[in-house]
Design a protein around this motif. Structure first.
Motif, PDB file in Angstrom:
ATOM      1  N   ALA A  32     -24.308   0.063 -45.636  1.00  0.00           N
ATOM      2  CA  ALA A  32     -23.987   1.483 -45.526  1.00  0.00           C
ATOM      3  C   ALA A  32     -24.068   2.153 -46.895  1.00  0.00           C
ATOM      4  O   ALA A  32     -23.708   1.566 -47.915  1.00  0.00           O
ATOM      5  CB  ALA A  32     -22.589   1.670 -44.940  1.00  0.00           C
ATOM      6  N   LYS A  33     -24.539   3.394 -46.908  1.00  0.00           N
ATOM      7  CA  LYS A  33     -24.646   4.172 -48.144  1.00  0.00           C
ATOM      8  C   LYS A  33     -23.557   5.231 -48.256  1.00  0.00           C
ATOM      9  O   LYS A  33     -23.402   5.870 -49.299  1.00  0.00           O
ATOM     10  CB  LYS A  33     -26.015   4.850 -48.216  1.00  0.00           C
ATOM     11  CG  LYS A  33     -27.189   3.875 -48.123  1.00  0.00           C
ATOM     12  CD  LYS A  33     -27.118   2.800 -49.199  1.00  0.00           C
ATOM     13  CE  LYS A  33     -28.308   1.855 -49.084  1.00  0.00           C
ATOM     14  NZ  LYS A  33     -28.206   0.743 -50.063  1.00  0.00           N
ATOM     15  N   GLY A  34     -22.820   5.443 -47.169  1.00  0.00           N
ATOM     16  CA  GLY A  34     -21.711   6.384 -47.153  1.00  0.00           C
ATOM     17  C   GLY A  34     -20.801   6.033 -45.997  1.00  0.00           C
ATOM     18  O   GLY A  34     -21.195   5.289 -45.078  1.00  0.00           O
ATOM     19  N   LEU A  35     -19.565   6.528 -46.020  1.00  0.00           N
ATOM     20  CA  LEU A  35     -18.592   6.130 -45.003  1.00  0.00           C
ATOM     21  C   LEU A  35     -17.655   7.284 -44.694  1.00  0.00           C
ATOM     22  O   LEU A  35     -17.190   7.980 -45.606  1.00  0.00           O
ATOM     23  CB  LEU A  35     -17.814   4.908 -45.490  1.00  0.00           C
ATOM     24  CG  LEU A  35     -16.834   4.238 -44.530  1.00  0.00           C
ATOM     25  CD1 LEU A  35     -16.756   2.728 -44.822  1.00  0.00           C
ATOM     26  CD2 LEU A  35     -15.431   4.843 -44.643  1.00  0.00           C
ATOM     27  N   VAL A  36     -17.394   7.484 -43.410  1.00  0.00           N
ATOM     28  CA  VAL A  36     -16.394   8.459 -42.959  1.00  0.00           C
ATOM     29  C   VAL A  36     -15.179   7.689 -42.465  1.00  0.00           C
ATOM     30  O   VAL A  36     -15.301   6.817 -41.602  1.00  0.00           O
ATOM     31  CB  VAL A  36     -16.926   9.347 -41.821  1.00  0.00           C
ATOM     32  CG1 VAL A  36     -15.910  10.445 -41.492  1.00  0.00           C
ATOM     33  CG2 VAL A  36     -18.258   9.967 -42.190  1.00  0.00           C
TER      34      VAL A  36
ATOM     35  N   VAL B 266      -6.996   7.334 -48.693  1.00  0.00           N
ATOM     36  CA  VAL B 266      -7.424   8.114 -49.864  1.00  0.00           C
ATOM     37  C   VAL B 266      -7.336   7.259 -51.131  1.00  0.00           C
ATOM     38  O   VAL B 266      -8.239   7.270 -51.965  1.00  0.00           O
ATOM     39  CB  VAL B 266      -6.569   9.390 -50.001  1.00  0.00           C
ATOM     40  CG1 VAL B 266      -6.814  10.064 -51.353  1.00  0.00           C
ATOM     41  CG2 VAL B 266      -6.887  10.362 -48.872  1.00  0.00           C
ATOM     42  N   LEU B 267      -6.253   6.507 -51.265  1.00  0.00           N
ATOM     43  CA  LEU B 267      -6.106   5.633 -52.433  1.00  0.00           C
ATOM     44  C   LEU B 267      -7.222   4.595 -52.488  1.00  0.00           C
ATOM     45  O   LEU B 267      -7.810   4.346 -53.547  1.00  0.00           O
ATOM     46  CB  LEU B 267      -4.749   4.930 -52.386  1.00  0.00           C
ATOM     47  CG  LEU B 267      -3.523   5.789 -52.708  1.00  0.00           C
ATOM     48  CD1 LEU B 267      -2.242   5.001 -52.447  1.00  0.00           C
ATOM     49  CD2 LEU B 267      -3.562   6.252 -54.162  1.00  0.00           C
TER      50      LEU B 267
ATOM     51  N   VAL C 280     -16.918   7.602 -49.914  1.00  0.00           N
ATOM     52  CA  VAL C 280     -16.048   7.600 -48.738  1.00  0.00           C
ATOM     53  C   VAL C 280     -15.434   8.980 -48.576  1.00  0.00           C
ATOM     54  O   VAL C 280     -14.832   9.512 -49.514  1.00  0.00           O
ATOM     55  CB  VAL C 280     -14.931   6.539 -48.856  1.00  0.00           C
ATOM     56  CG1 VAL C 280     -13.978   6.630 -47.653  1.00  0.00           C
ATOM     57  CG2 VAL C 280     -15.515   5.137 -48.960  1.00  0.00           C
ATOM     58  N   ARG C 281     -15.590   9.556 -47.397  1.00  0.00           N
ATOM     59  CA  ARG C 281     -14.945  10.821 -47.063  1.00  0.00           C
ATOM     60  C   ARG C 281     -13.793  10.519 -46.111  1.00  0.00           C
ATOM     61  O   ARG C 281     -14.007  10.056 -44.985  1.00  0.00           O
ATOM     62  CB  ARG C 281     -15.950  11.762 -46.408  1.00  0.00           C
ATOM     63  CG  ARG C 281     -17.102  12.171 -47.325  1.00  0.00           C
ATOM     64  CD  ARG C 281     -16.696  13.248 -48.310  1.00  0.00           C
ATOM     65  NE  ARG C 281     -16.332  14.478 -47.619  1.00  0.00           N
ATOM     66  CZ  ARG C 281     -17.209  15.375 -47.163  1.00  0.00           C
ATOM     67  NH1 ARG C 281     -18.516  15.173 -47.328  1.00  0.00           N
ATOM     68  NH2 ARG C 281     -16.799  16.466 -46.564  1.00  0.00           N
ATOM     69  N   VAL C 282     -12.569  10.746 -46.569  1.00  0.00           N
ATOM     70  CA  VAL C 282     -11.384  10.487 -45.743  1.00  0.00           C
ATOM     71  C   VAL C 282     -10.963  11.790 -45.076  1.00  0.00           C
ATOM     72  O   VAL C 282     -10.798  12.812 -45.746  1.00  0.00           O
ATOM     73  CB  VAL C 282     -10.232   9.913 -46.591  1.00  0.00           C
ATOM     74  CG1 VAL C 282      -9.046   9.564 -45.690  1.00  0.00           C
ATOM     75  CG2 VAL C 282     -10.695   8.678 -47.355  1.00  0.00           C
ATOM     76  N   VAL C 283     -10.805  11.755 -43.761  1.00  0.00           N
ATOM     77  CA  VAL C 283     -10.505  12.956 -42.991  1.00  0.00           C
ATOM     78  C   VAL C 283      -9.162  12.810 -42.282  1.00  0.00           C
ATOM     79  O   VAL C 283      -8.941  11.842 -41.542  1.00  0.00           O
ATOM     80  CB  VAL C 283     -11.600  13.226 -41.941  1.00  0.00           C
ATOM     81  CG1 VAL C 283     -11.269  14.475 -41.119  1.00  0.00           C
ATOM     82  CG2 VAL C 283     -12.967  13.374 -42.611  1.00  0.00           C
TER      83      VAL C 283
ATOM     84  N   ALA D 243     -21.845  13.973 -40.477  1.00  0.00           N
ATOM     85  CA  ALA D 243     -20.900  13.188 -39.682  1.00  0.00           C
ATOM     86  C   ALA D 243     -19.480  13.706 -39.851  1.00  0.00           C
ATOM     87  O   ALA D 243     -18.719  13.810 -38.877  1.00  0.00           O
ATOM     88  CB  ALA D 243     -20.980  11.709 -40.082  1.00  0.00           C
ATOM     89  N   VAL D 244     -19.114  14.056 -41.086  1.00  0.00           N
ATOM     90  CA  VAL D 244     -17.794  14.637 -41.339  1.00  0.00           C
ATOM     91  C   VAL D 244     -17.642  15.961 -40.598  1.00  0.00           C
ATOM     92  O   VAL D 244     -16.612  16.226 -39.944  1.00  0.00           O
ATOM     93  CB  VAL D 244     -17.566  14.839 -42.849  1.00  0.00           C
ATOM     94  CG1 VAL D 244     -16.304  15.667 -43.099  1.00  0.00           C
ATOM     95  CG2 VAL D 244     -17.459  13.496 -43.560  1.00  0.00           C
ATOM     96  N   ALA D 245     -18.657  16.803 -40.676  1.00  0.00           N
ATOM     97  CA  ALA D 245     -18.610  18.108 -40.015  1.00  0.00           C
ATOM     98  C   ALA D 245     -18.443  17.961 -38.508  1.00  0.00           C
ATOM     99  O   ALA D 245     -17.692  18.723 -37.877  1.00  0.00           O
ATOM    100  CB  ALA D 245     -19.865  18.912 -40.344  1.00  0.00           C
ATOM    101  N   ALA D 246     -19.119  16.983 -37.915  1.00  0.00           N
ATOM    102  CA  ALA D 246     -19.006  16.767 -36.470  1.00  0.00           C
ATOM    103  C   ALA D 246     -17.593  16.354 -36.086  1.00  0.00           C
ATOM    104  O   ALA D 246     -17.040  16.830 -35.079  1.00  0.00           O
ATOM    105  CB  ALA D 246     -20.006  15.698 -36.028  1.00  0.00           C
ATOM    106  N   ALA D 247     -16.991  15.476 -36.888  1.00  0.00           N
ATOM    107  CA  ALA D 247     -15.620  15.042 -36.607  1.00  0.00           C
ATOM    108  C   ALA D 247     -14.640  16.190 -36.755  1.00  0.00           C
ATOM    109  O   ALA D 247     -13.740  16.370 -35.929  1.00  0.00           O
ATOM    110  CB  ALA D 247     -15.241  13.891 -37.533  1.00  0.00           C
TER     111      ALA D 247
END
Length: 281
Positions: A82-86, A102-103, A112-115, A144-148
């Motif tokens: 993986a090159k990015g992660l939600v 987040v930590l 990593v984008r934490v939502v 992917a973040v926007a969809a979530a």
């Protein structure tokens, strides 16, 4: 997990195992502590065992995953290509899970984008599925973040509990609200509002409260297209009956899930929980 964007959530999403596997969604477990035993949700304690502990009035608490558990999940995703992660999680208003993620994200070997979805149960699960579907279609991390986030913004969760006492014990609802419900002998209907558990309505009997829960869900669902989930704890007949009625009354249902919640949510709601998640597509 070899696709470009990986999806991680936590065990309170209550996604069916087959769904998690089909969409390559990694689930990080929260912990339930009964007496002096710490047990991972989903693998080491069942909803039935949790309900029995509550009915025996054994001390039950819950705790977030450690940052290291999240860090390991992020490392595994990177190692798989993986090159990015939600990383999508239950409301930060009711759990420290988001903070732990987040930590861990700060030192992750990939972006990593934490939502904070401000959701829980399949309200969170539908957000994870929305992100996974974008990732499967070759979408970017931002997409992917926007969809979530879009799915979270449109999703509602309503629930009935037999008593507010479990929510009061866990600090998830104010003592004054819990006392009010007990003093008036009412059956409470609650909702997630801004990530917090809020008292929506007070109804005199269980049957009237469940009927009102159905009406609220039908009104919120409209004509669809919409996904609906019905959750329960130790109330399978109630849940199946409610799901059947919603299936008849909501014309635009795309997916209808019925499932028992896990031990973490069950610890705070108690046996008798009946919840409906309405998530427009």
């Amino acid at each position: 997990m070899s696709r470009h964007v990986a999806i991680v959530t936590d065990s309170t999403a209550y996604l069916p195992r087959q769904t998690r596997e089909r969409h390559a969604i990694t689930t990080v477990p929260l912990t339930v502590v009964i007496g002096d035993r710490a047990l991972e949700e989903g693998t080491e304690i069942s909803a039935k065992a949790l309900a029995e502990a509550l009915q025996k009035r054994r001390p039950v608490t819950t705790s977030r995953p450690s940052p290291e558990v999240f860090a390991e999940a992020y490392r595994e995703a990177a190692a798989a290509g993986a090159k990015g992660l939600v990383s999508l999680h239950l409301s930060a208003e009711v759990s420290g899970t988001y903070d732990a993620a987040v930590l861990a994200a700060k030192d992750a070997p990939l972006p990593v984008r934490v939502v904070d979805t401000r959701m829980v149960g399949m309200a969170l699960g539908f957000c994870a599925l929305a992100a996974a579907e974008v990732a499967e279609a070759g979408g970017s991390l931002d997409e992917a973040v926007a969809a979530a986030e879009k799915r979270a913004a449109g999703t509602s969760a309503f629930f009935y509990v037999d008593t507010l006492d479990y929510l009061r014990r866990g600090g998830r609802i104010g003592a004054a609200q819990a006392l009010l419900g007990s003093a008036l002998a009412v059956k409470p209907l609650l909702e997630l509002d801004g990530g917090r558990i809020e008292l929506r309505e007070k109804v005199r009997t269980a049957s009237k409260a469940i009927a009102r829960l159905e009406e609220i869900a039908v009104e919120r669902a409209g004509s669809g297209p919409v996904d609906i989930a019905v959750h329960h704890l130790s109330a399978p007949e109630r849940a199946d009956a409610l799901a059947d009625r919603l299936g008849e009354r909501v014309p635009g249902i795309e997916e209808l899930h019925v499932s028992e919640v896990g031990a973490v949510i069950g610890a705070h709601t108690g046996p008798g929980l009946l919840a409906v998640v309405v998530s427009p597509r």
